[in-house]
Design a protein around this motif. Structure first.
Motif, PDB file in Angstrom:
ATOM      1  N   HIS A  44      35.513  27.889  29.007  1.00  0.00           N
ATOM      2  CA  HIS A  44      36.610  27.139  28.374  1.00  0.00           C
ATOM      3  C   HIS A  44      36.125  26.560  27.056  1.00  0.00           C
ATOM      4  O   HIS A  44      35.035  25.976  26.981  1.00  0.00           O
ATOM      5  CB  HIS A  44      37.085  26.017  29.295  1.00  0.00           C
ATOM      6  N   HIS A  45      36.933  26.735  26.009  1.00  0.00           N
ATOM      7  CA  HIS A  45      36.629  26.156  24.709  1.00  0.00           C
ATOM      8  C   HIS A  45      37.320  24.801  24.616  1.00  0.00           C
ATOM      9  O   HIS A  45      38.548  24.723  24.637  1.00  0.00           O
ATOM     10  CB  HIS A  45      37.110  27.095  23.592  1.00  0.00           C
ATOM     11  N   ASN A  46      36.526  23.736  24.526  1.00  0.00           N
ATOM     12  CA  ASN A  46      37.094  22.393  24.605  1.00  0.00           C
ATOM     13  C   ASN A  46      37.960  22.048  23.401  1.00  0.00           C
ATOM     14  O   ASN A  46      39.065  21.515  23.551  1.00  0.00           O
ATOM     15  CB  ASN A  46      35.970  21.348  24.743  1.00  0.00           C
ATOM     16  N   THR A  47      37.482  22.336  22.198  1.00  0.00           N
ATOM     17  CA  THR A  47      38.221  21.945  20.996  1.00  0.00           C
ATOM     18  C   THR A  47      39.580  22.632  20.927  1.00  0.00           C
ATOM     19  O   THR A  47      40.603  22.011  20.603  1.00  0.00           O
ATOM     20  CB  THR A  47      37.407  22.283  19.733  1.00  0.00           C
TER      21      THR A  47
END
Length: 497
Positions: free
Chosen positions: A218-221
Motif C-alpha cells: 500500500h502506498h500511504n501518500t
C-alpha cells in the motif's frame, strides 16, 4: 547430576566467545583497537603472487585477508590468509616482526582479518609464501568459524549465513562468479544484436504479463493499493509501441507462490521484445543465447548437470504440445466435440484432477505437465500452446485454438517462454475479459484487465516477437546447482523462532 555433551559444548562455546571479547578489550586498552583502522593499501592478492612469482620473488608486498589457519613453532608460525582470490601462506617470525608485535600476533584468532607486509619467497617444500615484516590486526572476529574439516555443512544455516558459507566453502564463491559471467554474457549477446537495455516499474497498480499471484502493498501518500511486478512484459511492449524496436530488461520479479528447489518468491528474469520479429526468431535467439552463455562459462555447449550431460548446441528439437500429449496419452483433445466430454475423458481415462471451468485447451496443458515434461531432458522447444493459457500470444493462423508460442525445456524444466505477440487490441480485450471470468471461477492466477495496455495496442503495436528467460534456472543448469538457493546469494527464508 550428569551434564549432557550438548550442554558442555554450549558452555565451551560461550567461554571461547567470551575470551575473544576479552582479547578485543585488551587491544583497545593498549591503544590497538582494530575497529579504528579505516583504510588499508593492498598491493597484491594471493593469486597475483602465485601467478607472478618469478617477477615478485624477493619483493615486498602488502596483502590483507582473513586468518584461516595457524601453525606455531615457538617463536615462528606459519599462517594461511584468505583474500578475494584464494589463500596464500605467510611465515611469521618473532625476530623479524619484533617481540611485542609477535606476542600480540599469537593471540590472533582464526577468522580475524589481518594485514601482512613482507617478502615473497618459496619454502623448502616449494610453497609460495610471504615472509612477514609486519602483521597488523584489521578487524577482530568475535564469532567462531566452523571447524576446518567439518565446515559449514548444515544446508539451512549455509543459506541463512551466506557470509560464513562463502568464507569456509570456496566452491560457493566460484558459483557466484560464474553467475556474474552468465549475466554479463546475456548482456553482451543482446547488446551486440542491437537490443537496448531499459528499466520498467517494479511497483505497479496492475501486476500483469504472467499467470501468478502478486505480493500486495500500500502506498500511504497516494492511499493506493499496489503490487510488486510478476513480469515486465506489458511495459516493455508499450516501449515497442513508442518506437523502440528492440528492448530488454533483466531484473527481479516477485511471485507470491510456493518455495521449492526451483522456485524462490523473488527471482531474476530477462524479457526482450523485437519489432517485426516472430516466435520463430525468438527460438533462434533463445538457443543461441543459451549456447553463448554455456561457452562463456565452460568453453563448450555440453554441460553436466547432476550426472546428466545436456548439450545446448543449436538447433534444438521442436515439438508441438498437442502432438506430445497425443503421443504420450493416446488422446486427441481437439477431436473431442465438447469441453464437457473432454473433461470426462481427462478424468476417467487419464485420471487427471479436473475442474469444472477447464476447457479442452486447459486439459491439453494439464496433460502435458503430467505426462510429457518429465521426458524433456535435452533442450526442446514445445510449440503451439492452447489459446486459453496464452492470453498475450498471437493465434496460429491455421488453427485459432492454438497460439504461436513456445516454451523451452531442459532437464525437464521450463527455462524460457516466448511468442508472437498479440497486437490485435480487440482480441486482447476479449481475452482479458475471458481471464476475468476465469478469476471469478476460482483461478487466482488469471490475468487482470489492463485497459491502458489495451489503449497502447490501439495506438498500434507492430508485429513483435517476445521472449522471457528464467535466469536463475538457466544459471542452475550451467553451474550444476541442484537448488535455486545455491545460486541466489540471499534466498528467501522463514525467520528462525
Amino acid at each position: 547430576m550428569k551434564v549432557s555433551n550438548h550442554t558442555n559444548e554450549e558452555q565451551n562455546l560461550n567461554e571461547l566467545l567470551k575470551i575473544r571479547r576479552e582479547k578485543l578489550k585488551h587491544l583497545q586498552s593498549i591503544g590497538k583497537d582494530p575497529f579504528k583502522i579505516e583504510k588499508v593499501y593492498v598491493s597484491h592478492y594471493s593469486q597475483d603472487i602465485i601467478d607472478n612469482f618469478d617477477n615478485l620473488e624477493g619483493q615486498v608486498v602488502t596483502i590483507a585477508g582473513r586468518l584461516m589457519a595457524k601453525r606455531g613453532h615457538g617463536k615462528a608460525s606459519f599462517i594461511n590468509i584468505q583474500d578475494k582470490d584464494g589463500r596464500i601462506q605467510s611465515y611469521v617470525r618473532e625476530d623479524r616482526i619484533g617481540e611485542e608485535d609477535y606476542q600480540l600476533f599469537v593471540t590472533y584468532d582464526i577468522g580475524d582479518i589481518i594485514e601482512i607486509v613482507g617478502e615473497v619467497f618459496k619454502t623448502n617444500k616449494g610453497e609460495i609464501s610471504i615472509k612477514a615484516n609486519s602483521v597488523r590486526l584489521l578487524s577482530k572476529s568475535l564469532q567462531i568459524l566452523p571447524e576446518k574439516f567439518h565446515g559449514l555443512k548444515d544446508q539451512d544455516l549455509r543459506y541463512r549465513q551466506r557470509y560464513v558459507d562463502l568464507i569456509v566453502n570456496p566452491e560457493v564463491k566460484e558459483t557466484f562468479i560464474k553467475r556474474n559471467k552468465i549475466i554479463k554474457g546475456i548482456r553482451e549477446f543482446l547488446d551486440e544484436r542491437g537490443y537496448l537495455e531499459v528499466e520498467t516499474p517494479i511497483l505497479t497498480t496492475i501486476a500483469g504479463g504472467a499467470a501468478a499471484r502478486p505480493f500486495l502493498t500500500h502506498h500511504n501518500t497516494l492511499d493506493l493499493d499496489m503490487q510488486l511486478r510478476i513480469a515486465n512484459e506489458l511495459y516493455l511492449k508499450r516501449l515497442i509501441v513508442g518506437g523502440f524496436d528492440k528492448v530488454y530488461e533483466m531484473g527481479k520479479m516477485f511471485r507470491n507462490e510456493g518455495i521449492s528447489i526451483k522456485h524462490n518468491p523473488e527471482f531474476t528474469s530477462m524479457e526482450l521484445y523485437a519489432a517485426y520479429h516472430d516466435y520463430e526468431d525468438m527460438m533462434e535467439i533463445t538457443e543461441n543465447l543459451v549456447a553463448y552463455c554455456a561457452e562463456k562459462v565452460h568453453g563448450t555447449t555440453v554441460v553436466n548437470f547432476q550426472g546428466t550431460e545436456i548439450d545446448f548446441k543449436p538447433p534444438w528439437k521442436r515439438e508441438s504440445m498437442h502432438d506430445l500429449v497425443k503421443e504420450k496419452t493416446g488422446v486427441n483433445f481437439y477431436d473431442i466435440e465438447s469441453d464437457e466430454e473432454a473433461r470426462k475423458v481427462a478424468k476417467e481415462k487419464l485420471h487427471l484432477e479436473v475442474e469444472k471451468r477447464m476447457t479442452r485447451g486447459h486439459l491439453v496443458a494439464l496433460a502435458f505437465e503430467e505426462f510429457c515434461e518429465k521426458d524433456l531432458i535435452q533442450p526442446t522447444f514445445v510449440l503451439h500452446h492452447p489459446v486459453e493459457i496464452s492470453p498475450l500470444a498471437k493465434r496460429n493462423p491455421d488453427n485459432p485454438l492454438i497460439t504461436n508460442r513456445f516454451e523451452a525445456f531442459a532437464n525437464t524444466w521450463e527455462i524460457a517462454n516466448a511468442f508472437s505477440e498479440l497486437n490485435d487490441p480487440i482480441d486482447q480485450k476479449q481475452r482479458f475479459e475471458e481471464q476475468l471470468k476465469q478469476k471469478e471461477a476460482g483461478d487466482d492466477e488469471a490475468h487482470p484487465m489492463d485497459l491502458d495496455f489495451v489503449n497502447a495496442l490501439e495506438v498500434g503495436l507492430p508485429p513483435t516477437g517476445g521472449l522471457g528467460v528464467g535466469i536463475d534456472r538457466l544459471i542452475m543448469l550451467l553451474t550444476d546447482s541442484p537448488s535455486i538457493r545455491d545460486i541466489i546469494l540471499f534466498p528467501t527464508m522463514k525467520p528462525l523462532e
